[in-house]
Scaffold this motif. Sequence first.
Motif, PDB file in Angstrom:
ATOM      1  N   GLU A   1      -1.600   7.238   3.580  1.00  0.00           N
ATOM      2  CA  GLU A   1      -0.610   6.168   3.406  1.00  0.00           C
ATOM      3  C   GLU A   1      -1.266   4.803   3.567  1.00  0.00           C
ATOM      4  O   GLU A   1      -0.989   3.877   2.803  1.00  0.00           O
ATOM      5  N   ALA A   2      -2.135   4.683   4.538  1.00  0.00           N
ATOM      6  CA  ALA A   2      -2.823   3.411   4.753  1.00  0.00           C
ATOM      7  C   ALA A   2      -3.728   3.078   3.570  1.00  0.00           C
ATOM      8  O   ALA A   2      -3.774   1.933   3.097  1.00  0.00           O
ATOM      9  N   VAL A   3      -4.440   4.062   3.063  1.00  0.00           N
ATOM     10  CA  VAL A   3      -5.325   3.845   1.911  1.00  0.00           C
ATOM     11  C   VAL A   3      -4.491   3.501   0.682  1.00  0.00           C
ATOM     12  O   VAL A   3      -4.839   2.600  -0.082  1.00  0.00           O
ATOM     13  N   ARG A   4      -3.389   4.208   0.483  1.00  0.00           N
ATOM     14  CA  ARG A   4      -2.522   3.919  -0.667  1.00  0.00           C
ATOM     15  C   ARG A   4      -1.969   2.501  -0.565  1.00  0.00           C
ATOM     16  O   ARG A   4      -1.963   1.756  -1.541  1.00  0.00           O
ATOM     17  N   TRP A   5      -1.525   2.086   0.620  1.00  0.00           N
ATOM     18  CA  TRP A   5      -1.020   0.732   0.820  1.00  0.00           C
ATOM     19  C   TRP A   5      -2.117  -0.293   0.557  1.00  0.00           C
ATOM     20  O   TRP A   5      -1.890  -1.311  -0.081  1.00  0.00           O
ATOM     21  N   LEU A   6      -3.313  -0.009   1.017  1.00  0.00           N
ATOM     22  CA  LEU A   6      -4.447  -0.903   0.810  1.00  0.00           C
ATOM     23  C   LEU A   6      -4.792  -1.017  -0.678  1.00  0.00           C
ATOM     24  O   LEU A   6      -5.002  -2.124  -1.198  1.00  0.00           O
ATOM     25  N   VAL A   7      -4.817   0.097  -1.396  1.00  0.00           N
ATOM     26  CA  VAL A   7      -5.142   0.094  -2.831  1.00  0.00           C
ATOM     27  C   VAL A   7      -4.071  -0.659  -3.613  1.00  0.00           C
ATOM     28  O   VAL A   7      -4.378  -1.483  -4.474  1.00  0.00           O
ATOM     29  N   VAL A   8      -2.811  -0.422  -3.309  1.00  0.00           N
ATOM     30  CA  VAL A   8      -1.724  -1.119  -3.999  1.00  0.00           C
ATOM     31  C   VAL A   8      -1.792  -2.616  -3.706  1.00  0.00           C
ATOM     32  O   VAL A   8      -1.583  -3.448  -4.605  1.00  0.00           O
TER      33      VAL A   8
ATOM     34  N   VAL B   1      -4.506  -4.365  -2.962  1.00  0.00           N
ATOM     35  CA  VAL B   1      -5.656  -4.907  -3.684  1.00  0.00           C
ATOM     36  C   VAL B   1      -5.338  -5.051  -5.167  1.00  0.00           C
ATOM     37  O   VAL B   1      -5.661  -6.075  -5.792  1.00  0.00           O
ATOM     38  N   ILE B   2      -4.679  -4.079  -5.745  1.00  0.00           N
ATOM     39  CA  ILE B   2      -4.299  -4.162  -7.166  1.00  0.00           C
ATOM     40  C   ILE B   2      -3.316  -5.309  -7.383  1.00  0.00           C
ATOM     41  O   ILE B   2      -3.419  -6.056  -8.354  1.00  0.00           O
ATOM     42  N   GLY B   3      -2.368  -5.484  -6.485  1.00  0.00           N
ATOM     43  CA  GLY B   3      -1.412  -6.585  -6.600  1.00  0.00           C
ATOM     44  C   GLY B   3      -2.097  -7.947  -6.514  1.00  0.00           C
ATOM     45  O   GLY B   3      -1.816  -8.851  -7.311  1.00  0.00           O
ATOM     46  N   ILE B   4      -3.006  -8.104  -5.565  1.00  0.00           N
ATOM     47  CA  ILE B   4      -3.729  -9.369  -5.428  1.00  0.00           C
ATOM     48  C   ILE B   4      -4.588  -9.625  -6.661  1.00  0.00           C
ATOM     49  O   ILE B   4      -4.649 -10.746  -7.176  1.00  0.00           O
ATOM     50  N   TYR B   5      -5.242  -8.570  -7.161  1.00  0.00           N
ATOM     51  CA  TYR B   5      -6.072  -8.719  -8.365  1.00  0.00           C
ATOM     52  C   TYR B   5      -5.208  -9.125  -9.567  1.00  0.00           C
ATOM     53  O   TYR B   5      -5.577 -10.011 -10.332  1.00  0.00           O
ATOM     54  N   ALA B   6      -4.051  -8.492  -9.732  1.00  0.00           N
ATOM     55  CA  ALA B   6      -3.164  -8.834 -10.851  1.00  0.00           C
ATOM     56  C   ALA B   6      -2.666 -10.272 -10.719  1.00  0.00           C
ATOM     57  O   ALA B   6      -2.582 -11.002 -11.713  1.00  0.00           O
TER      58      ALA B   6
END
Length: 93
Positions: A11-18, A20-25
Amino acid sequence: MSFTDMTFSFEAVRWLVVSVIGIYAWFIGRQSASAAELLELRTRLTTLEAQMAQVPSQAQLHELVATVAGLAARIEPVARSVDRIENYLLNQK
């Protein structure tokens, strides 16, 4: 390490990946908006430069003023002659 700890880690990794993707977008969206604004500014600048190329310079305007003043001096005697002719014709009727 138990299953609940692994679930928390996923869950922590998924939250972190999402995140990072949001910030990148968001960052890419800002860059594309900046590129569009830059293109608009370049277009406006090019249009303004083209319009300013057709505007006479200060020296040309001074030359035009001098020419108009010379023409006014030449037209003044003609205007007085026309006034005299007009007065003559008005008084003869």
